[in-house]
Design an enzyme around this catalytic site. Structure first.
Site, mmCIF file in Angstrom:
data_model
loop_
_atom_site.group_PDB
_atom_site.id
_atom_site.type_symbol
_atom_site.label_atom_id
_atom_site.label_comp_id
_atom_site.label_asym_id
_atom_site.label_seq_id
_atom_site.Cartn_x
_atom_site.Cartn_y
_atom_site.Cartn_z
ATOM 1 C CD GLU A 1 2.083 -11.673 9.910
ATOM 2 O OE1 GLU A 1 2.700 -11.984 8.882
ATOM 3 O OE2 GLU A 1 2.574 -11.674 11.041
ATOM 4 C CG ASP A 2 1.643 -6.716 8.785
ATOM 5 O OD1 ASP A 2 1.536 -7.553 9.689
ATOM 6 O OD2 ASP A 2 2.706 -6.462 8.205
#
Ligand code: MN
Length: 738
Positions: A92-93
């Site tokens: 996600e990051d």
């Protein structure tokens, strides 16, 4: 430069130490020792998150490490989950993909991370429909691999533990959804201590004042509690030692949240809550076959010493709870004359109780796919997911209902065992067995006695369902159904038969709008629903189509009145000031606490008409589409939905010390006697010099009821007023309505 280097070194050491704690905990567990892959996952994640910091300022990698530690040490999960926890925010990051993870760590770990990534960004989006959809996704992924949701729990727990570093509006949103969905889910998964901690942490941020007050009271009463506990437990210790038992005993405190809950529900002060602590006895037992006998031996020792409460023995050893909980609970009278609960369990049962099913699995390596209660529950969830409600909020509530419920066990005439939520009725059993049985149910036989279909069942009842072909499903049945499945099925059947009425109602609504030149904006619809006391559009169409309500001129009048008011406020807001040419529309910063100043009322904020808080009440603000702050009481049920669903529009609010005057409505009921009303009015207006704005009195035979609207400055005045009115001879009930 030098300074930076030193900090960097210290951080490196701290990160390394945190990871070593994860490894050590893992090595001390019963799992296989797959240190290599865990270390690799750690290094990978650390590299991926390099240079990134959390809101609190600490290096980001500390978060995945903490989540891995919770997964391993508090839920009892193994290496696959620990790796997935370490990697859970990588996709996600950072720029890495699921495919990258699969290449490095294999399919299973990548799949779990994928499941966690899909449902990130919070279960709740900014719209109810998005929130329902995300929740649906979470539960679907959960039924594919339960570890996804267990890790989601660990992630949420760590975020809650570090919530202090976020802005207040974010705290509300996260605490709100934690209480709304994560805590019940944790309970359902048998993660009892995580559930309690989540509740307590949410409560701390939602009701900071109440939280610290109860904490204070617990501290003050501690010495006394310790003394009683010592008196109570000493003879038990003696006897248990004589038995030669290896055990551990401790006083278990109720959490702050559950104390508060009880105070609210029973309307009692702190001093009157006697079951603030329980004694827990955990014994070591190598032979699982002897556990039950040992429990009852301890039972016998304690009941020889103390008087047993006849109705409060709970045997969850013979029939474990659906979430796997096993223990023997008894309640006996303590030395100070108050009841004390004693929980008796083996070390194995304790592990299950604290860590949930995951801990249980490691004792059962080998036989994985047996028909556990958890599987049965997961199937129920799937069943609801396959028949979603058209209204997203109803759907969420249905699911939540199913999460919260505690169970009873009943039998069919064939001896088949059914686990149902508390308060289930004959009709629930009918739907549980088959939709057609439910839709045509007319009555039931409970333990061979004829009962109506709304009859509430008790654990151990034997239930037979009676049906008739002429029976038709009825809307009011929904009021006494307890299972989500039955409610869903009933609503679906009703919708089918109601479709023509709804279509008719919709037509009427459109005609009404056209006739009066109105547009069906959210605001207009909400107002109409409010005026007619209906909760959603579907209800409105149904009520219209069935001629239960009518859209008459009165409604138009009410609509236009409210409109002119908000129009006025808009004019007021745009009024050019003497100093500045044209005043800019005010932009509200949700990161800062919004102060409710009396002069801004009607211009920048308004008081919600569902709960009508007044100065002194705990409140929060919700920014509506007109950029106005709508102020709700913190405990308003509507506010908790807003909190969970529209978190980004929440702003924390506080009353200005001189907030001006507000209207409060007080409801008084009592027995009519000569002169009582004069006494009442005189007391209010003369003694307290309170400004009465409205007074409605109705009397029916001996009983009178009175609605009183007063203009006051803060909630303390109302509390004082209620207390004084209560003392008037003949007054039976006084409460602030809003
Ligand atoms: Mn995370």
């Amino acid at each position: 430069m030098e300074q930076y280097k030193i900090d960097h070194q210290a951080e490196e050491t701290m990160i390394e130490a945190a990871f070593q704690e994860v490894l050590e905990g893992y090595l001390a567990s019963n799992h296989r020792k797959k240190v290599e892959i865990i270390t690799r996952a750690y290094k990978f994640a650390k590299e991926a998150h390099k240079g990134v910091r959390r809101q609190s300022g600490e290096p980001y990698i500390l978060h995945p490490i903490a989540v891995a530690k919770i997964a391993s040490q508090e839920i009892g999960l193994g290496s696959t989950s620990i790796c997935a926890a370490l990697l859970h925010d990588v996709v996600e990051d950072t720029d890495y993909t699921i495919e990258d993870l699969e290449q490095h760590f294999g399919k299973k770990i990548a799949q779990i991370v994928a499941g966690l990534t899909k449902i990130s960004g919070g279960i709740f989006g900014d719209k109810a429909s998005v929130q329902a959809e995300n929740f649906r996704k979470l539960l679907l992924t959960m039924s594919e691999d339960i570890r996804v949701v267990l890790l989601k729990m660990a992630d949420r727990l760590h975020n809650m533990r570090t919530l202090g570093s976020l802005a207040p509006n974010k705290q509300y949103k996260i605490a709100g959804e934690t209480l709304y969905i994560y805590a019940p889910l944790a309970h359902r998964l048998g993660l009892f201590s995580i559930k309690s901690e989540l509740e307590d942490l949410s409560f701390k941020y939602e009701h900071p004042v109440a939280y610290s007050r109860i904490r204070e009271l617990i501290k003050e009463s501690e010495a006394h509690r310790t003394e009683i506990y010592k008196k109570f437990s000493t003879p038990i210790h003696q006897k248990l030692k004589e038995l030669g038992l290896k055990y551990e005993a401790k006083a278990r405190m109720k959490t702050v949240y559950s104390i508060w809950n009880k105070m609210e529900k029973k309307q009692v002060p702190f001093e009157e809550i006697y079951d603030i602590y329980a004694m827990r006895i955990i014994f070591d037992c190598d032979d699982p076959d002897k556990e039950k006998l040992t429990c009852w031996n301890i039972y016998s020792i304690i009941t020889d010493l103390y008087r047993l409460h006849p109705d409060r023995t709970r045997d969850w050893i013979s029939v474990p709870k659906a979430n796997g909980y096993q223990a023997l609970h008894i309640t006996v009278m303590g030395p100070d004359g108050n009841w004390i609960e004693v929980q008796i369990r083996s070390r194995r049962m304790d592990e299950i109780a604290e860590k949930g099913f995951a801990a249980h699995w490691k004792y059962k390596i080998g036989d994985g796919d047996e028909e556990s209660e958890l599987n049965v529950w997961l199937r129920t969830i799937k069943d609801i997911l396959d028949n979603p409600e058209p209204s997203a909020i109803d759907f969420l509530d249905t699911l939540k209902l199913n999460l919260f419920a505690s169970e009873i066990v009943v039998f069919t005439p064939k001896g088949e065992l059914l686990t149902l939520p508390n308060n289930s009725t004959v009709l629930d059993v009918a739907f549980e067995l088959h939709s057609q049985l439910g839709l045509h149910c007319i009555a039931g036989k409970v333990n061979h006695k004829l009962v109506p279909l709304s009859h509430k069942l008790k654990s151990g009842d034997q239930v037979e369902v009676l049906t008739s072909n002429t029976q038709q499903p009825k809307a009011e049945w929904v009021n006494f159904l307890a299972t989500a499945k039955a409610k869903t099925r009933l609503r679906a059947a009703l919708r089918k038969s109601q479709q023509p009425i709804i279509t008719e109602g919709k037509k009427m609504f459109v005609e009404f709008l056209q006739k009066h030149n109105l547009v069906a904006t959210n605001e207009v619809v909400t107002k109409i629903l409010g005026i007619l006391h209906l909760s959603n559009k579907e209800e409105l169409y149904l009520a219209l189509g069935a001629n239960e309500v009518a859209l008459d001129d009165n409604i138009v009048k009410q609509l236009s009145r409210q409109d002119s008011q908000s129009l006025l406020s808009k004019i007021f807001r745009r009024k050019p000031s003497k100093l500045v040419e044209v005043q800019e529309p005010i932009v509200i910063d949700t990161k800062e606490t919004y102060i409710l100043k009396h002069d801004d009322r009607g211009a920048n904020f308004k008081i919600a008409d569902c709960c009508c808080p007044i100065p002194g009440d705990e409140v929060l603000g919700f920014i509506d589409e007109n950029n106005e702050v709508v102020v709700h009481a913190l405990d308003c049920p509507r506010a908790s939905v807003l909190k969970a669903g529209y978190g980004s529009s929440i702003v924390s609010t506080q009353w200005d010390i001189s907030s001006g005057k507000f209207l409060a409505t007080i409801q008084i009921e009592g027995l009519d006697r000569f002169g009582i009303l004069q006494e009442l009015i005189q007391m209010i207006s003369t003694n307290l010099s309170i400004d009465i704005r409205k007074l409605n009195i109705e009397a029916h035979e001996e009983v009178f009821s009175c609605e009183l609207v007063v203009l006051i400055e803060d909630s303390q005045v109302v509390t004082d007023l209620c207390n004084k009115v209560k003392k008037i001879n003949g007054v039976k009930k006084v409460s602030r309505v809003y």
